[in-house]
Design a protein around this motif. Structure first.
Motif, PDB file in Angstrom:
ATOM      1  N   ARG A 134       0.827  -1.201   0.000  1.00  0.00           N
ATOM      2  CA  ARG A 134       0.000   0.000   0.000  1.00  0.00           C
ATOM      3  C   ARG A 134       0.867   1.260   0.000  1.00  0.00           C
ATOM      4  NH1 ARG A 134      -3.008   0.503   5.045  1.00  0.00           N
ATOM      5  NH2 ARG A 134      -3.504  -1.653   4.641  1.00  0.00           N
ATOM      6  N   GLN A 135       2.009   1.200   0.678  1.00  0.00           N
ATOM      7  CA  GLN A 135       2.896   2.365   0.742  1.00  0.00           C
ATOM      8  C   GLN A 135       3.769   2.494  -0.508  1.00  0.00           C
ATOM      9  OE1 GLN A 135       5.069   1.653   4.306  1.00  0.00           O
ATOM     10  NE2 GLN A 135       3.331   2.052   5.649  1.00  0.00           N
ATOM     11  N   SER A 136       3.947   1.417  -1.238  1.00  0.00           N
ATOM     12  CA  SER A 136       4.844   1.448  -2.404  1.00  0.00           C
ATOM     13  C   SER A 136       4.112   1.059  -3.678  1.00  0.00           C
ATOM     14  CB  SER A 136       6.023   0.507  -2.168  1.00  0.00           C
ATOM     15  OG  SER A 136       5.569  -0.820  -2.033  1.00  0.00           O
ATOM     16  N   TYR A 137       2.859   1.475  -3.812  1.00  0.00           N
ATOM     17  CA  TYR A 137       2.049   1.089  -4.964  1.00  0.00           C
ATOM     18  C   TYR A 137       2.601   1.631  -6.284  1.00  0.00           C
ATOM     19  CZ  TYR A 137       0.137   5.809  -4.770  1.00  0.00           C
ATOM     20  OH  TYR A 137       0.007   7.169  -4.773  1.00  0.00           O
ATOM     21  N   ASN A 138       3.378   2.718  -6.221  1.00  0.00           N
ATOM     22  CA  ASN A 138       3.903   3.313  -7.456  1.00  0.00           C
ATOM     23  C   ASN A 138       5.225   2.690  -7.889  1.00  0.00           C
ATOM     24  OD1 ASN A 138       5.324   4.329  -5.324  1.00  0.00           O
ATOM     25  ND2 ASN A 138       5.358   6.438  -6.054  1.00  0.00           N
ATOM     26  N   MET A 139       5.726   1.704  -7.173  1.00  0.00           N
ATOM     27  CA  MET A 139       6.961   1.023  -7.569  1.00  0.00           C
ATOM     28  C   MET A 139       6.638  -0.091  -8.557  1.00  0.00           C
ATOM     29  SD  MET A 139       9.017   0.735  -3.980  1.00  0.00           S
ATOM     30  CE  MET A 139      10.422  -0.022  -4.727  1.00  0.00           C
ATOM     31  N   GLY A 140       7.564  -0.383  -9.439  1.00  0.00           N
ATOM     32  CA  GLY A 140       7.371  -1.464 -10.400  1.00  0.00           C
ATOM     33  C   GLY A 140       8.590  -1.619 -11.276  1.00  0.00           C
TER      34      GLY A 140
END
Length: 198
Positions: free
Chosen positions: A67-73
């Motif tokens: 939830r805290q790192s949803y923009n990582m990929g």
């Protein structure tokens, strides 16, 4: 994630097995695009037969991290070089339940991460060098498979760099001469190789 404290915990409080299976299933699906949660997810997946409250807490911790790192990929730029590089690593007796080691590995095609895995080894390693060697040999098979796949697309790789943080495992793999300290490794993993020469 503090996976070092996870074990079967037979004296703990059981939790809903169906809910735990669903959560692990969702996380396993996410590991296809989020290699940063692969190790933690696979450690928690070991306890699906009898999940306890402490296992559920660790699974919820993974979800909070997501939830805290949803923009990582993963990002795959089109202008990167096309060199196949592999990394291999292992812990020694990391699982508290059966003292088996966990192997891990990554493959990069240029700057792009294309393959990763985290898996508990089938055998119990007697030393860190043996655990690293088992991981290195398993990941070497994966690299050879990847090279074969790329050959179908017209990319030929004669030399494939593989990185391992254990000098002893590298020496054993480069020089398979039988020594007294590596005899058990030879018997366990290289018997088929030496069968014609013994």
């Amino acid at each position: 994630m503090a996976t070092a404290r996870l074990d079967a915990d037979l004296q703990g409080t059981p939790t809903d097995q169906t809910k735990y299976h669903q959560m692990i299933g969702g996380l396993m699906y996410l590991t296809a695009s989020r290699p940063n949660i692969a190790f933690a997810t696979f450690v928690c997946a070991r306890y699906q037969a009898r999940p306890m409250v402490k296992h559920l807490k660790e699974v919820k911790r993974i979800f909070r991290y997501l939830r805290q790192s949803y923009n990582m990929g993963l990002w795959y730029p089109k202008d990167s070089n096309f060199e196949l590089i592999a990394y291999s690593d292992a812990d020694h007796a990391g699982c508290h339940d059966d003292c088996k080691s966990t192997s891990g590995g990554l493959q990069f095609l240029g700057e792009n991460l294309v393959s990763w895995s985290s898996k508990k080894q089938d055998c119990t390693a007697l030393s860190t060098a043996e655990a690293e060697y088992v991981s290195l040999s398993a990941w070497c098979a994966q690299v050879i498979w990847m090279r074969t796949q790329l050959l179908d697309y017209g990319y030929r790789f004669n030399k494939l760099p593989m990185y391992c943080d254990s000098n002893i495992a590298i020496v054993i793999s480069c020089n398979p001469v039988q020594h007294s300290r590596t005899k058990h490794i030879d018997i366990r993993y290289l018997v088929s190789f030496y069968k014609g020469t013994c």
